[in-house]
Design a protein around this motif. Structure first.
Motif, PDB file in Angstrom:
ATOM      1  N   ALA A 111       0.863  -1.074   0.052  1.00 29.57           N
ATOM      2  CA  ALA A 111      -0.056  -0.079  -0.098  1.00 29.57           C
ATOM      3  C   ALA A 111       0.790   1.372  -0.019  1.00 29.57           C
ATOM      4  N   ASN A 112       0.236   2.269  -0.432  1.00 36.99           N
ATOM      5  CA  ASN A 112       1.077   3.632  -0.557  1.00 36.99           C
ATOM      6  C   ASN A 112       1.038   4.253   0.739  1.00 36.99           C
ATOM      7  N   THR A 113       2.286   4.444   1.314  1.00 36.69           N
ATOM      8  CA  THR A 113       2.431   4.860   2.417  1.00 36.69           C
ATOM      9  C   THR A 113       3.102   6.451   2.644  1.00 36.69           C
ATOM     10  N   ASN A 114       3.025   7.097   1.380  1.00 36.73           N
ATOM     11  CA  ASN A 114       3.371   8.362   1.357  1.00 36.73           C
ATOM     12  C   ASN A 114       4.672   8.671   2.205  1.00 36.73           C
ATOM     13  N   ASN A 115       5.657   7.842   1.980  1.00 36.45           N
ATOM     14  CA  ASN A 115       6.879   8.026   2.667  1.00 36.45           C
ATOM     15  C   ASN A 115       6.895   7.762   4.192  1.00 36.45           C
ATOM     16  N   PHE A 116       5.769   7.160   4.595  1.00 36.91           N
ATOM     17  CA  PHE A 116       5.764   6.780   6.188  1.00 36.91           C
ATOM     18  C   PHE A 116       6.186   5.534   6.405  1.00 36.91           C
ATOM     19  N   LYS A 117       7.153   5.153   7.400  1.00 37.14           N
ATOM     20  CA  LYS A 117       7.387   3.716   7.466  1.00 37.14           C
ATOM     21  C   LYS A 117       7.490   3.539   8.942  1.00 37.14           C
ATOM     22  N   ILE A 118       7.272   2.149   9.375  1.00 37.28           N
ATOM     23  CA  ILE A 118       7.319   1.852  10.615  1.00 37.28           C
ATOM     24  C   ILE A 118       8.376   2.544  11.511  1.00 37.28           C
ATOM     25  N   GLY A 119       8.225   2.943  12.830  1.00 31.62           N
ATOM     26  CA  GLY A 119       9.003   3.719  13.447  1.00 31.62           C
ATOM     27  C   GLY A 119       9.335   5.083  13.298  1.00 31.62           C
ATOM     28  N   ASP A 120       8.707   5.665  12.308  1.00 30.10           N
ATOM     29  CA  ASP A 120       8.761   7.176  11.983  1.00 30.10           C
ATOM     30  C   ASP A 120       8.033   7.902  13.216  1.00 30.10           C
ATOM     31  N   GLU A 121       8.338   9.115  13.610  1.00 27.58           N
ATOM     32  CA  GLU A 121       7.630   9.993  14.652  1.00 27.58           C
ATOM     33  C   GLU A 121       7.035  10.668  13.917  1.00 27.58           C
ATOM     34  N   VAL A 122       5.585  10.970  14.210  1.00 30.25           N
ATOM     35  CA  VAL A 122       4.708  11.762  13.466  1.00 30.25           C
ATOM     36  C   VAL A 122       3.825  12.349  14.373  1.00 30.25           C
ATOM     37  N   PHE A 123       3.140  13.505  13.877  1.00 28.87           N
ATOM     38  CA  PHE A 123       1.957  14.206  14.532  1.00 28.87           C
ATOM     39  C   PHE A 123       1.095  14.550  13.734  1.00 28.87           C
ATOM     40  N   GLY A 124      -0.110  14.786  14.047  1.00 23.44           N
ATOM     41  CA  GLY A 124      -1.397  15.319  13.126  1.00 23.44           C
ATOM     42  C   GLY A 124      -2.528  15.605  13.898  1.00 23.44           C
ATOM     43  N   GLU A 125      -3.800  15.408  13.195  1.00 23.23           N
ATOM     44  CA  GLU A 125      -5.083  15.680  13.684  1.00 23.23           C
ATOM     45  C   GLU A 125      -5.965  14.835  12.978  1.00 23.23           C
ATOM     46  N   THR A 126      -6.828  14.131  13.822  1.00 24.88           N
ATOM     47  CA  THR A 126      -7.980  13.331  13.039  1.00 24.88           C
ATOM     48  C   THR A 126      -9.130  13.936  12.498  1.00 24.88           C
ATOM     49  N   GLY A 127      -9.057  15.310  12.778  1.00 21.86           N
ATOM     50  CA  GLY A 127     -10.098  16.207  12.193  1.00 21.86           C
ATOM     51  C   GLY A 127     -11.615  16.108  12.875  1.00 21.86           C
ATOM     52  N   LEU A 128     -12.643  16.638  11.990  1.00 23.97           N
ATOM     53  CA  LEU A 128     -13.927  16.688  12.797  1.00 23.97           C
ATOM     54  C   LEU A 128     -14.727  15.109  12.505  1.00 23.97           C
ATOM     55  N   VAL A 129     -14.146  14.493  13.567  1.00 27.24           N
ATOM     56  CA  VAL A 129     -14.839  12.903  13.593  1.00 27.24           C
ATOM     57  C   VAL A 129     -14.871  12.788  15.010  1.00 27.24           C
ATOM     58  N   VAL A 134      -4.409  14.613   7.895  1.00 30.14           N
ATOM     59  CA  VAL A 134      -3.325  15.591   8.409  1.00 30.14           C
ATOM     60  C   VAL A 134      -2.516  15.045   9.283  1.00 30.14           C
ATOM     61  N   ILE A 135      -1.396  14.646   8.749  1.00 31.50           N
ATOM     62  CA  ILE A 135      -0.296  13.813   9.619  1.00 31.50           C
ATOM     63  C   ILE A 135       1.227  14.138   8.776  1.00 31.50           C
ATOM     64  N   LEU A 136       1.954  14.487   9.401  1.00 29.80           N
ATOM     65  CA  LEU A 136       3.311  14.909   9.164  1.00 29.80           C
ATOM     66  C   LEU A 136       4.448  14.123   9.974  1.00 29.80           C
TER      67      LEU A 136
END
Length: 245
Positions: free
Chosen positions: A1-19, A34-36
């Motif tokens: 699957a396309n993971t947009n350059n994310f891999k296991i162990g990456d440190e990320v932050f973001g928000e889930t949005g209006l859910v 919204v994850i970087l």
């Protein structure tokens, strides 16, 4: 699957949005959400609140308010999560900033760069003679009608807190007059837009022009206590939840 350059162990932050969300140790996110990647110059504690206060205030001041250097900006609720970010963002963009807060938070607001501070327990800024190009009411405790006389000729009153009065004022000012009332739900903007704003914000954090203000830290087990504290309306900046990891 396309993971947009994310891999296991990456440190990320973001928000889930209006859910419908909850406090949890793990959450599933779409890779185009919204994850970087979390930059090394920010801790998780510093990074997490950026997606709330800083992102919303950046959207309002930069995109909606079209803030310009030299403009006079008043921030109501200057010591809250949105307010502490707004002061720093407005100053970074060259504005002349007035913060409105209670007596106990004057020193904090001044330390973040506010040019003037109004203690709302002693003075009502809407009754003063000074006018502002932008009034950013982060807590929705005022209104366009109350602020109209202290707006400059083309001044803007804006708030992230929507009510029927603001909705009515938005409709009427969009048709009549030069002064405007503005609202937008930042979280409803496309994820691609929010990520672009976050990238711009991160540059300011890296340059140490903006910093995350954290009031209290709670463990995940104490999430109820954290929410109760936030509900008091007396927090300064942000409240974060910590896991054991």
């Amino acid at each position: 699957a396309n993971t947009n350059n994310f891999k296991i162990g990456d440190e990320v932050f973001g928000e889930t949005g209006l859910v419908f969300s909850s406090n949890a140790e793990y959450v599933c996110m779409p890779t185009d959400g919204v994850i970087l990647h979390k930059p090394s110059y920010l801790t998780f504690e510093e990074a997490a609140p950026i997606c709330d206060g800083a992102l919303t205030s950046f959207n309002f001041l930069k995109d909606l308010g079209k803030i310009k250097a030299g403009q006079k900006v008043l921030i109501n609720g200057a010591s809250g999560g949105l307010g502490v970010a707004a002061i720093q963002i407005a100053k970074y963009m060259g504005a002349i900033v007035t913060g409105v807060c209670s007596t106990r938070n004057i020193a904090l607001v001044q330390s973040l760069g506010a040019d003037k501070v109004i203690d709302y327990t002693k003075n009502d800024f809407t009754k003063k003679t000074e006018t502002y190009d932008i009034i950013y009411d982060t807590i929705g405790s005022s209104s366009y009608s109350k602020c109209k006389n202290v707006l400059s000729q083309n001044g803007i009153y804006m708030s992230p807190v929507l009510n029927m009065t603001l909705l009515f004022n938005m409709t009427t000012t969009s048709i009549f007059g030069k002064k405007k009332a503005i609202f937008q739900a930042t979280g409803m903007r496309p994820a691609s837009d929010l990520k672009k704003m976050l990238v711009k914000l991160l540059s300011s954090f890296q340059q140490k022009k903006i910093k995350t203000i954290i009031d209290k830290r709670y463990s995940l087990d104490d999430a109820i206590k954290a929410h109760k504290y936030v509900d008091t309306g007396r927090k300064r900046g942000n409240v974060v939840l910590l896991t054991d990891n």
